[in-house]
Design a protein around this motif. Structure first.
Motif, mmCIF file in Angstrom:
data_model
loop_
_atom_site.group_PDB
_atom_site.id
_atom_site.type_symbol
_atom_site.label_atom_id
_atom_site.label_comp_id
_atom_site.label_asym_id
_atom_site.label_seq_id
_atom_site.Cartn_x
_atom_site.Cartn_y
_atom_site.Cartn_z
ATOM 1 N N ARG A 103 0.850 -1.193 0.000
ATOM 2 C CA ARG A 103 0.000 0.000 0.000
ATOM 3 C C ARG A 103 0.885 1.242 0.000
ATOM 4 N N ASN A 104 0.611 2.169 -0.942
ATOM 5 C CA ASN A 104 1.406 3.382 -0.996
ATOM 6 C C ASN A 104 1.188 4.198 0.268
ATOM 7 N N VAL A 105 2.269 4.670 0.880
ATOM 8 C CA VAL A 105 2.179 5.367 2.167
ATOM 9 C C VAL A 105 1.931 6.858 1.995
ATOM 10 N N LEU A 106 1.948 7.359 0.767
ATOM 11 C CA LEU A 106 1.768 8.782 0.518
ATOM 12 C C LEU A 106 0.321 9.102 0.171
ATOM 13 N N GLY A 107 -0.080 10.341 0.436
ATOM 14 C CA GLY A 107 -1.391 10.811 0.032
ATOM 15 C C GLY A 107 -1.453 10.981 -1.481
ATOM 16 N N ASN A 108 -2.659 11.189 -1.995
ATOM 17 C CA ASN A 108 -2.841 11.285 -3.449
ATOM 18 C C ASN A 108 -1.990 12.381 -4.072
ATOM 19 N N ILE A 109 -1.984 13.561 -3.444
ATOM 20 C CA ILE A 109 -1.227 14.686 -3.997
ATOM 21 C C ILE A 109 0.258 14.364 -4.031
ATOM 22 N N CYS A 110 0.795 13.892 -2.917
ATOM 23 C CA CYS A 110 2.225 13.595 -2.848
ATOM 24 C C CYS A 110 2.614 12.483 -3.815
ATOM 25 N N ARG A 111 1.711 11.548 -4.040
ATOM 26 C CA ARG A 111 2.004 10.421 -4.913
ATOM 27 C C ARG A 111 1.910 10.808 -6.393
ATOM 28 N N GLU A 112 0.925 11.626 -6.739
ATOM 29 C CA GLU A 112 0.656 11.900 -8.150
ATOM 30 C C GLU A 112 1.325 13.156 -8.694
ATOM 31 N N HIS A 113 1.435 14.204 -7.880
ATOM 32 C CA HIS A 113 2.023 15.457 -8.365
ATOM 33 C C HIS A 113 3.449 15.198 -8.863
ATOM 34 N N PRO A 114 3.814 15.771 -10.030
ATOM 35 C CA PRO A 114 3.131 16.772 -10.851
ATOM 36 C C PRO A 114 2.318 16.179 -12.008
ATOM 37 N N ARG A 115 1.930 14.937 -11.900
ATOM 38 C CA ARG A 115 1.102 14.339 -12.948
ATOM 39 C C ARG A 115 -0.296 14.963 -12.931
ATOM 40 N N PHE A 116 -0.951 14.964 -14.075
ATOM 41 C CA PHE A 116 -2.341 15.418 -14.154
ATOM 42 C C PHE A 116 -3.146 14.381 -14.916
ATOM 43 N N VAL A 117 -4.427 14.366 -14.671
ATOM 44 C CA VAL A 117 -5.301 13.392 -15.325
ATOM 45 C C VAL A 117 -6.635 14.050 -15.639
ATOM 46 N N GLU A 118 -7.215 13.710 -16.781
ATOM 47 C CA GLU A 118 -8.539 14.181 -17.173
ATOM 48 C C GLU A 118 -9.279 13.005 -17.782
ATOM 49 N N VAL A 119 -10.555 12.880 -17.443
ATOM 50 C CA VAL A 119 -11.360 11.764 -17.946
ATOM 51 C C VAL A 119 -12.522 12.313 -18.772
ATOM 52 N N TYR A 120 -12.666 11.771 -19.972
ATOM 53 C CA TYR A 120 -13.738 12.167 -20.880
ATOM 54 C C TYR A 120 -14.539 10.909 -21.222
ATOM 55 N N GLY A 121 -15.427 10.516 -20.330
ATOM 56 C CA GLY A 121 -16.209 9.296 -20.560
ATOM 57 C C GLY A 121 -15.334 8.067 -20.443
ATOM 58 N N ASP A 122 -15.127 7.373 -21.565
ATOM 59 C CA ASP A 122 -14.303 6.169 -21.544
ATOM 60 C C ASP A 122 -12.896 6.426 -22.084
ATOM 61 N N ILE A 123 -12.489 7.681 -22.093
ATOM 62 C CA ILE A 123 -11.130 8.056 -22.492
ATOM 63 C C ILE A 123 -10.471 8.830 -21.352
ATOM 64 N N MET A 124 -9.316 8.362 -20.928
ATOM 65 C CA MET A 124 -8.546 9.036 -19.888
ATOM 66 C C MET A 124 -7.247 9.547 -20.492
ATOM 67 N N GLU A 125 -6.885 10.792 -20.157
ATOM 68 C CA GLU A 125 -5.614 11.353 -20.613
ATOM 69 C C GLU A 125 -4.777 11.753 -19.403
ATOM 70 N N LYS A 126 -3.497 11.413 -19.460
ATOM 71 C CA LYS A 126 -2.573 11.753 -18.377
ATOM 72 C C LYS A 126 -1.346 12.451 -18.949
ATOM 73 N N GLY A 127 -0.749 13.281 -18.111
ATOM 74 C CA GLY A 127 0.491 13.949 -18.491
ATOM 75 C C GLY A 127 1.246 14.359 -17.244
ATOM 76 N N VAL A 128 2.340 15.073 -17.459
ATOM 77 C CA VAL A 128 3.156 15.569 -16.352
ATOM 78 C C VAL A 128 3.282 17.081 -16.499
ATOM 79 N N GLY A 129 2.979 17.825 -15.436
ATOM 80 C CA GLY A 129 2.938 19.278 -15.505
ATOM 81 C C GLY A 129 4.283 19.931 -15.747
ATOM 82 N N LEU A 130 4.251 21.078 -16.418
ATOM 83 C CA LEU A 130 5.476 21.807 -16.737
ATOM 84 C C LEU A 130 6.028 22.577 -15.553
#
Length: 378
Positions: A103-130
């Motif tokens: 189990r990851n010991v970090l919270g969502n922000i600490c684990r995911e940042h600087p990644r970003f995610v957007e969901v459009y129905g059945d399509i998910m897009e992810k990237g890494v922030g500049l």
């Protein structure tokens, strides 16, 4: 569900204490309820060692209103002097960020940042922030091919979001528009400034906005207020493009120093070092395409596609003009540092992104015509 990511996404990993910056300094750090419940469950375990219990108790005492209380110098209290995370050191196993159960010991922000995610129905897009220098490095080093950006598509196990009837068709139309913008950007038979005017014109065409009616409305309001229509000088327009970056809350001292330099120097060409521009057309193509990737499809939710394009172009214009000033604020490569700092001040402030969007839509200094003029001048 279909997952779409930039080609370099899987190469990204936080470089931790090798980074010249730190995401644990100067940022508000939220802690999600699931992570708080996890920490509390550890503290209640009878077999949990006293050192681990003491650490958990210390952690919980530093949570206030759902986020970690920062120190006086804006640091996360669990950031070690060597730049590593104390939570991982205490709760992770073998130097990883997972416990003995995986189990990851970090919270969502600490684990995911600087990644970003957007969901459009059945399509998910992810990237890494500049805002991240490693993400910027990967973007700038990614070779261009027929397209400005390369993407990887694969299946994901996540559940799709429900979409109302008819929205899927609108989503696919927006993705098609974005793909056409990518094609315009990748036409390297033309100078980048020419490509950008074509992108801007296409964004106007697809926006559905009647600009003649909008301009008539602005003229009428101005005449009512002052007896004359709006007439801005070239100098006033450029000054407005600079000053808008000072509105809203500052990211911090690094931005304050850079902005002071921008105001002091004014609207001059960025010659970089040895009279060579800091950024190339290839850099601009990649940066603009990446910002279009991150933001354009969000117009599915707010119906505002044009300001997404304007923001990407605005970001690039500012980098061209002031990159050498922004890049002086850290020891990292000036080009990377400039992109990172401007991203932090704009993309990571909801207040400033709203200010920019409002001005792009309403302020004559940011009209489509003024955008076109400044693009051709750059």
């Amino acid at each position: 569900m279909l997952l779409r990511i930039p080609n370099f996404y899987d190469k990204f990993t936080c470089i931790a204490n090798r980074c010249t910056d730190n995401c644990c300094i100067g940022w508000e750090i939220d802690v999600d309820e699931d992570t708080l419940d996890y920490y509390k469950s550890i503290a209640c375990k009878e077999k949990c060692g006293s050192a681990k219990k003491d650490y958990i108790q210390k952690f919980l005492e530093n949570i206030e209103d759902g986020h970690i209380k920062l120190t006086k110098d804006e640091r996360c209290p669990f950031l070690k002097e060597n730049g590593l995370c104390d939570t991982i050191c205490h709760l992770g196993v073998g130097g990883t960020d997972c416990d003995e159960n995986g189990r990851n010991v970090l919270g969502n922000i600490c684990r995911e940042h600087p990644r970003f995610v957007e969901v459009y129905g059945d399509i998910m897009e992810k990237g890494v922030g500049l805002c991240c220098e490693e993400a910027v490095r990967l973007l700038l080093e990614e070779p261009v091919g027929e397209k400005s950006l390369k993407f990887v598509e694969r299946d994901a196990d996540d559940d799709p979001d429900e979409m109302p009837d008819g929205v899927e068709e609108a989503r696919d139309a927006i993705f098609a528009e974005r793909e056409h913008i990518f094609e315009l950007l990748a036409d390297r038979n033309k100078p980048l400034k020419e490509r950008l005017t074509e992108v801007l014109d296409y964004a106007v065409e697809t926006s559905g906005i009647d600009f003649e009616e909008q301009e008539d409305s602005v003229d009428e309001d101005s005449a009512s207020d002052k007896g004359t229509s709006v007439s801005l000088s070239d100098k006033a327009i450029k000054q407005t493009w600079i000053e808008i970056l000072g509105e809203g809350e500052s990211y911090g001292p690094a931005w304050d120093k850079a902005f002071e330099g921008m105001v002091r120097e004014g609207w001059v060409a960025d010659d970089g070092h040895n009279n060579k521009p800091m950024f190339s057309d290839e850099d601009g193509e990649k940066i603009i395409a990446y910002l279009i990737f991150r933001y354009y499809a969000k117009s599915l939710f707010d119906g505002d596609s044009l300001t997404k394009v304007q923001f990407a172009i605005f970001f690039w214009i500012i980098l061209q003009r002031f990159g050498h000033i922004l890049g002086e604020c850290g020891s990292v490569t000036p080009k990377i540092n400039a992109i990172k700092l401007l991203s932090k001040q704009t993309e990571y402030s909801e207040e400033i992104m709203e200010i920019l969007a409002d001005n792009f839509f309403q302020n004559p200094a940011f009209s489509v015509e003024q955008f076109r003029n400044i693009i051709l001048e750059s």
